[in-house]
Every structure is written in C-alpha cells, then in structure tokens.
Design a protein around this motif. Structure first.
Motif, PDB file in Angstrom:
ATOM      1  N   ILE A  36       0.867  -1.174   0.000  1.00 17.48           N
ATOM      2  CA  ILE A  36       0.000   0.000   0.000  1.00 17.48           C
ATOM      3  C   ILE A  36       0.904   1.223   0.000  1.00 17.48           C
ATOM      4  O   ILE A  36       1.723   1.401   0.904  1.00 17.48           O
ATOM      5  N   CYS A  37       0.780   2.062  -1.016  1.00 21.80           N
ATOM      6  CA  CYS A  37       1.619   3.253  -1.166  1.00 21.80           C
ATOM      7  C   CYS A  37       0.924   4.460  -0.544  1.00 21.80           C
ATOM      8  O   CYS A  37      -0.307   4.547  -0.530  1.00 21.80           O
ATOM      9  N   GLY A  38       1.732   5.410  -0.066  1.00 19.37           N
ATOM     10  CA  GLY A  38       1.184   6.646   0.465  1.00 19.37           C
ATOM     11  C   GLY A  38       0.327   7.379  -0.547  1.00 19.37           C
ATOM     12  O   GLY A  38      -0.640   8.067  -0.180  1.00 19.37           O
ATOM     13  N   SER A  39       0.644   7.236  -1.840  1.00 12.92           N
ATOM     14  CA  SER A  39      -0.145   7.917  -2.867  1.00 12.92           C
ATOM     15  C   SER A  39      -1.544   7.327  -3.010  1.00 12.92           C
ATOM     16  O   SER A  39      -2.429   7.938  -3.611  1.00 12.92           O
ATOM     17  N   ASP A  40      -1.753   6.114  -2.462  1.00 10.97           N
ATOM     18  CA  ASP A  40      -3.092   5.508  -2.472  1.00 10.97           C
ATOM     19  C   ASP A  40      -3.974   6.058  -1.357  1.00 10.97           C
ATOM     20  O   ASP A  40      -5.204   5.996  -1.441  1.00 10.97           O
ATOM     21  N   LEU A  41      -3.352   6.579  -0.306  1.00  9.35           N
ATOM     22  CA  LEU A  41      -4.105   6.933   0.902  1.00  9.35           C
ATOM     23  C   LEU A  41      -5.000   8.152   0.724  1.00  9.35           C
ATOM     24  O   LEU A  41      -6.134   8.175   1.212  1.00  9.35           O
ATOM     25  N   HIS A  42      -4.498   9.190   0.053  1.00 12.67           N
ATOM     26  CA  HIS A  42      -5.288  10.415  -0.079  1.00 12.67           C
ATOM     27  C   HIS A  42      -6.573  10.176  -0.865  1.00 12.67           C
ATOM     28  O   HIS A  42      -7.657  10.602  -0.432  1.00 12.67           O
ATOM     29  N   PRO A  43      -6.527   9.479  -2.006  1.00 10.46           N
ATOM     30  CA  PRO A  43      -7.795   9.161  -2.677  1.00 10.46           C
ATOM     31  C   PRO A  43      -8.711   8.293  -1.803  1.00 10.46           C
ATOM     32  O   PRO A  43      -9.932   8.465  -1.822  1.00 10.46           O
ATOM     33  N   THR A 146       8.431  -6.057  -3.596  1.00  5.52           N
ATOM     34  CA  THR A 146       7.517  -4.928  -3.800  1.00  5.52           C
ATOM     35  C   THR A 146       8.239  -3.592  -3.636  1.00  5.52           C
ATOM     36  O   THR A 146       7.690  -2.546  -4.002  1.00  5.52           O
ATOM     37  N   PHE A 147       9.461  -3.628  -3.098  1.00  6.34           N
ATOM     38  CA  PHE A 147      10.208  -2.387  -2.863  1.00  6.34           C
ATOM     39  C   PHE A 147      10.985  -1.924  -4.098  1.00  6.34           C
ATOM     40  O   PHE A 147      11.715  -0.937  -4.016  1.00  6.34           O
ATOM     41  N   LEU A 148      10.815  -2.606  -5.230  1.00  2.00           N
ATOM     42  CA  LEU A 148      11.409  -2.083  -6.461  1.00  2.00           C
ATOM     43  C   LEU A 148      10.966  -0.651  -6.687  1.00  2.00           C
ATOM     44  O   LEU A 148      11.770   0.207  -7.062  1.00  2.00           O
ATOM     45  N   ASP A 149       9.702  -0.355  -6.412  1.00  4.86           N
ATOM     46  CA  ASP A 149       9.183   0.994  -6.629  1.00  4.86           C
ATOM     47  C   ASP A 149       9.594   1.981  -5.523  1.00  4.86           C
ATOM     48  O   ASP A 149      10.234   2.993  -5.811  1.00  4.86           O
ATOM     49  N   PRO A 150       9.278   1.758  -4.246  1.00 11.93           N
ATOM     50  CA  PRO A 150       9.665   2.756  -3.239  1.00 11.93           C
ATOM     51  C   PRO A 150      11.166   2.912  -3.069  1.00 11.93           C
ATOM     52  O   PRO A 150      11.665   4.038  -2.907  1.00 11.93           O
ATOM     53  N   LEU A 151      11.919   1.816  -3.120  1.00 16.41           N
ATOM     54  CA  LEU A 151      13.373   1.946  -2.998  1.00 16.41           C
ATOM     55  C   LEU A 151      13.952   2.586  -4.256  1.00 16.41           C
ATOM     56  O   LEU A 151      14.888   3.393  -4.173  1.00 16.41           O
ATOM     57  N   GLY A 152      13.372   2.272  -5.426  1.00 16.48           N
ATOM     58  CA  GLY A 152      13.794   2.942  -6.658  1.00 16.48           C
ATOM     59  C   GLY A 152      13.595   4.439  -6.558  1.00 16.48           C
ATOM     60  O   GLY A 152      14.452   5.233  -6.973  1.00 16.48           O
ATOM     61  N   ASN A 153      12.466   4.847  -5.979  1.00 22.81           N
ATOM     62  CA  ASN A 153      12.211   6.272  -5.755  1.00 22.81           C
ATOM     63  C   ASN A 153      13.253   6.879  -4.822  1.00 22.81           C
ATOM     64  O   ASN A 153      13.736   7.992  -5.054  1.00 22.81           O
ATOM     65  N   ALA A 154      13.589   6.179  -3.750  1.00 19.24           N
ATOM     66  CA  ALA A 154      14.547   6.701  -2.769  1.00 19.24           C
ATOM     67  C   ALA A 154      15.937   6.855  -3.373  1.00 19.24           C
ATOM     68  O   ALA A 154      16.624   7.862  -3.134  1.00 19.24           O
ATOM     69  N   THR A 176       7.707   5.627   4.520  1.00 19.01           N
ATOM     70  CA  THR A 176       8.428   4.562   3.814  1.00 19.01           C
ATOM     71  C   THR A 176       9.611   5.105   3.019  1.00 19.01           C
ATOM     72  O   THR A 176      10.761   4.673   3.215  1.00 19.01           O
ATOM     73  N   ILE A 177       9.365   6.039   2.107  1.00 15.62           N
ATOM     74  CA  ILE A 177      10.454   6.527   1.258  1.00 15.62           C
ATOM     75  C   ILE A 177      11.467   7.317   2.088  1.00 15.62           C
ATOM     76  O   ILE A 177      12.674   7.237   1.854  1.00 15.62           O
ATOM     77  N   GLY A 178      10.992   8.058   3.085  1.00 20.20           N
ATOM     78  CA  GLY A 178      11.917   8.784   3.938  1.00 20.20           C
ATOM     79  C   GLY A 178      12.876   7.855   4.668  1.00 20.20           C
ATOM     80  O   GLY A 178      14.076   8.127   4.752  1.00 20.20           O
ATOM     81  N   LEU A 179      12.369   6.748   5.206  1.00 20.48           N
ATOM     82  CA  LEU A 179      13.230   5.786   5.893  1.00 20.48           C
ATOM     83  C   LEU A 179      14.215   5.125   4.929  1.00 20.48           C
ATOM     84  O   LEU A 179      15.363   4.845   5.289  1.00 20.48           O
ATOM     85  N   LEU A 180      13.770   4.884   3.709  1.00 20.86           N
ATOM     86  CA  LEU A 180      14.683   4.343   2.702  1.00 20.86           C
ATOM     87  C   LEU A 180      15.716   5.385   2.294  1.00 20.86           C
ATOM     88  O   LEU A 180      16.888   5.061   2.067  1.00 20.86           O
ATOM     89  N   ALA A 181      15.305   6.665   2.246  1.00 20.32           N
ATOM     90  CA  ALA A 181      16.226   7.740   1.877  1.00 20.32           C
ATOM     91  C   ALA A 181      17.290   7.961   2.946  1.00 20.32           C
ATOM     92  O   ALA A 181      18.430   8.330   2.637  1.00 20.32           O
ATOM     93  N   LYS A 311      12.599  -3.490   8.861  1.00 24.94           N
ATOM     94  CA  LYS A 311      12.173  -2.481   9.832  1.00 24.94           C
ATOM     95  C   LYS A 311      11.153  -1.505   9.237  1.00 24.94           C
ATOM     96  O   LYS A 311      10.478  -0.789   9.979  1.00 24.94           O
ATOM     97  N   VAL A 312      11.068  -1.464   7.909  1.00 17.75           N
ATOM     98  CA  VAL A 312      10.119  -0.569   7.245  1.00 17.75           C
ATOM     99  C   VAL A 312       8.752  -1.242   7.114  1.00 17.75           C
ATOM    100  O   VAL A 312       7.714  -0.584   7.203  1.00 17.75           O
ATOM    101  N   ILE A 313       8.747  -2.557   6.915  1.00 20.73           N
ATOM    102  CA  ILE A 313       7.491  -3.304   6.844  1.00 20.73           C
ATOM    103  C   ILE A 313       6.970  -3.512   8.263  1.00 20.73           C
ATOM    104  O   ILE A 313       7.601  -4.187   9.068  1.00 20.73           O
ATOM    105  N   THR A 314       5.833  -2.926   8.553  1.00 17.37           N
ATOM    106  CA  THR A 314       5.270  -3.052   9.905  1.00 17.37           C
ATOM    107  C   THR A 314       4.113  -4.030   9.982  1.00 17.37           C
ATOM    108  O   THR A 314       3.805  -4.556  11.055  1.00 17.37           O
ATOM    109  N   HIS A 315       3.455  -4.287   8.856  1.00 21.26           N
ATOM    110  CA  HIS A 315       2.289  -5.174   8.872  1.00 21.26           C
ATOM    111  C   HIS A 315       2.229  -5.975   7.578  1.00 21.26           C
ATOM    112  O   HIS A 315       2.532  -5.465   6.496  1.00 21.26           O
ATOM    113  N   ARG A 316       1.796  -7.236   7.716  1.00 24.42           N
ATOM    114  CA  ARG A 316       1.500  -8.099   6.584  1.00 24.42           C
ATOM    115  C   ARG A 316       0.089  -8.635   6.771  1.00 24.42           C
ATOM    116  O   ARG A 316      -0.242  -9.154   7.835  1.00 24.42           O
ATOM    117  N   LEU A 317      -0.733  -8.505   5.725  1.00 29.29           N
ATOM    118  CA  LEU A 317      -2.135  -8.887   5.833  1.00 29.29           C
ATOM    119  C   LEU A 317      -2.566  -9.653   4.583  1.00 29.29           C
ATOM    120  O   LEU A 317      -2.029  -9.423   3.493  1.00 29.29           O
TER     121      LEU A 317
END
Length: 343
Positions: A36-43, A146-154, A176-181, A311-317
């Motif tokens: 789940i990406c942060g960009s999904d949350l606002h919508p 799944t971190f190909l995208d967020p880590l790629g961004n970082a 997420t991206i801040g912690l990777l950065a 340490k970045v993954i806090t939940h798996r569902l």
C-alpha cells in the motif's frame, strides 16, 4: 480471481473478476505481494479521488510468479519470479529517447486513473507487457520485491540531490520513502543524516536505520538545532518527503546557501512557498518523481541486503483485509509504515 476494488472513500469490496489472458507480448503474473503506497491513501480518504477513481483495483508495488506467457514473449517463462515496474512508457517520445522513461509524455501507472484508468495489483492476477518486469533474485522475498518501486524512488531522489561524500543531509518526513532515503543517503556518502518527523515512533526507526540525529519539526528550538548539527551553515541537501507548505518552507529556510532541496512530497497541487529563500540563497530546488535506470541498482541493494527492509514493513495482511490495512495507515499517530498485502 479475487480482487480488492476501491468503491469510494474508506470503502473496498472483494469481488470476483475474470482471470486476465495475456496478449502476444504480455505475461500473466500470479501476485504474491503488493504494498500500500502513500499515494493511495489520499484518494482513499476522498482527497484527489481523480487519481484513484472508484471501481479501480489499486496497487503498483508488486511482485509475483510468471504463470503464462504470450506467444511472442522471449524474456520470461512460467515459474520465473518477477518484480513489476509499474511505470508504463511509450518508448517513442523525446523523453523516452533520452532515457528519461519516468518522464514519458504519455506515461501511465498501474493502479491509477490519473492519466488513464489502469487496474493495479491488489488482486490475484495481473497481465503486464514483458518489458515491465524484472527478475527477482532468489535471495529476495516477494514482500521485499515490492520495494522495487519505493526503494527505486529513494535511490532516484538521492541521485537527483547529488548527495556526495561528506554531505550533511536532512530527510524531512520519515515514512516509507523517507526511511529508505535515510539509508540511501548514507550509502551515497553522507557524513551526517538528520531525520525529521513529528512521530517519535518513526524517528526511533530512523535512528535504528542509521540516522545520526533525529529531530521533531515542532520543536521550538528546531532551527537552532539544525544549525548546531551543520556547523551553522545548514544542510547541503534537504529531501522534502511530507508535501505540505510548512515543511517545504522549513526545508527552504534551513538549507545552506546554494544548497539543494529535493521536492518529493505533495498533498495538494499548489503551495505557498518562501520564494525569497530560493532567490537570495540561490537554492537548487529539484523535483523527483519515480525512477529511470535505478531498477538494477535497487535489486542489487535488495539482493545484498544493503538496505534494511524489515524495519520498514510493519504489517503483513491477507488481501481480504485490505481495508484494515488502509485504515491503519490513515490513523493519527499510526505505527503502521509499510503494509504488505499477500493475495
């Protein structure tokens, strides 16, 4: 197949959809993990719903197995483990021909309706063109894939900021991206990384991941502490990963003269900025969106465990608990950072 369909603010429905069939140059992927990406949350919360229109299957951070290939596919075979690059480019525009595929004039993103309605990976199966896939090394789990995208961004934003040996870097916002950065800035040679957030919990994780200093942005002595940590000059590079006017202006104010502010975060299309800070300090303000040629580097970082993902993954569902995952991320003072869904 099972699919989590976004039906409106704060609502998902689990629906049965037909299993897609790959075209001649396409690959059918059995999704094993999707973030789940942060960009999904606002919508999801009803803000900027045009980016994720009701009826769409969200999810652009995904990894899985190849189950079937089209007749013209030569790069993949059933059983291959893959990570998905969700950024779809035309390969024909000026930007694509320059190698800036993430800036494609006709770019699309799976799980988004911003430029074109494309279903994403919060489901059991998805079809992708073979060029959108990267081999997931055996050493890398699906969840980490799944971190190909967020880590790629970082990695991309640290490259955009030109972080080099000896730099002092501030990461404003440690989601997420801040912690990777925080981690990629250290890998790039930063001698000091300062993590900034309002959450003591997130700052604690940032400290564990290598941040040298952790500060709360609402500290009355915040600017004084930044100066103390940067020899009175301000940081060389500031990464803004929050996206609101207050934090952007703090970033501009703290950055040293002729320093660099990398703009990543956004919650609204327009903000009021302290333009004099940019002019009188001759700041470099650089945008950062997506990633281009960082995919190979990202997968090597994952394969060699150069970045701490756990340490970045806090939940798996399970996929059926998609709403629970979104609601956790939307809670005030939430201790959820990256939620992974496993269809």
């Amino acid at each position: 197949m099972k699919a989590a369909v976004f039906t409106g603010p704060y609502e998902f429905e689990m629906r049965e959809r037909e299993k897609p069939v790959p075209g001649k140059s396409e690959v059918l992927i059995r999704i094993r993990a999707v973030g789940i990406c942060g960009s999904d949350l606002h919508p999801y919360m009803g803000d900027g719903i045009d980016r994720r229109e009701p009826g769409i299957i969200m999810g652009h951070e995904a990894a899985g197995d190849v189950e079937e290939v089209g007749e013209n596919v030569t790069r993949w075979k059933p059983g291959d483990r893959v990570a998905i690059n969700p950024q779809i480019n035309c390969e024909e525009c000026v930007q694509c021909k320059k190698g800036l595929t993430h800036l494609c004039d006709r770019a699309l993103l799976i799980g988004s309706s911003q430029r074109g309605f494309l279903d994403g990976a919060m489901c059991e199966y998805i079809v992708m063109h073979e060029k959108q896939l990267y081999h997931l090394p055996d050493e890398v789990s699906y969840d980490y894939g799944t971190f190909l995208d967020p880590l790629g961004n970082a990695i991309h934003l640290i490259n955009r900021g030109g972080v080099k040996l000896g730099d002092k870097v501030v990461i404003m916002g440690v989601g997420t991206i801040g912690l990777l950065a925080v981690q990629t800035a250290k890998l790039a040679g930063a001698v000091k990384v300062i993590a900034v957030d309002l959450s003591d919990y997130k700052l604690g994780i940032a400290k564990e991941l290598g941040a040298d200093v952790c500060l709360k942005s609402n500290d009355p002595q915040f600017m004084e502490k930044i100066k103390e940590e940067t020899d009175g000059l301000g940081p060389d590079v500031v990464v803004e990963a929050v996206g609101i006017g207050i934090t952007y202006n703090l970033s501009l104010e703290m950055c040293r003269k002729r320093g660099t502010v990398v703009a990543l975060g956004f919650t609204k299309p327009k903000l009021d900025l302290m333009i004099q800070q940019i002019i009188y300090k001759e700041l470099n303000v650089l945008g950062s969106t997506g990633y281009a040629d960082e995919c190979g580097t990202t997968l090597e970082y994952l394969r060699k465990n150069m970045v701490d993902i756990e340490k970045v993954i806090t939940h798996r569902l399970p996929l059926e608990k998609v709403k629970e995952g979104f609601d956790m991320l939307c809670e005030k003072d939430s201790k959820a950072i990256k939620v992974i869904l496993n269809p």
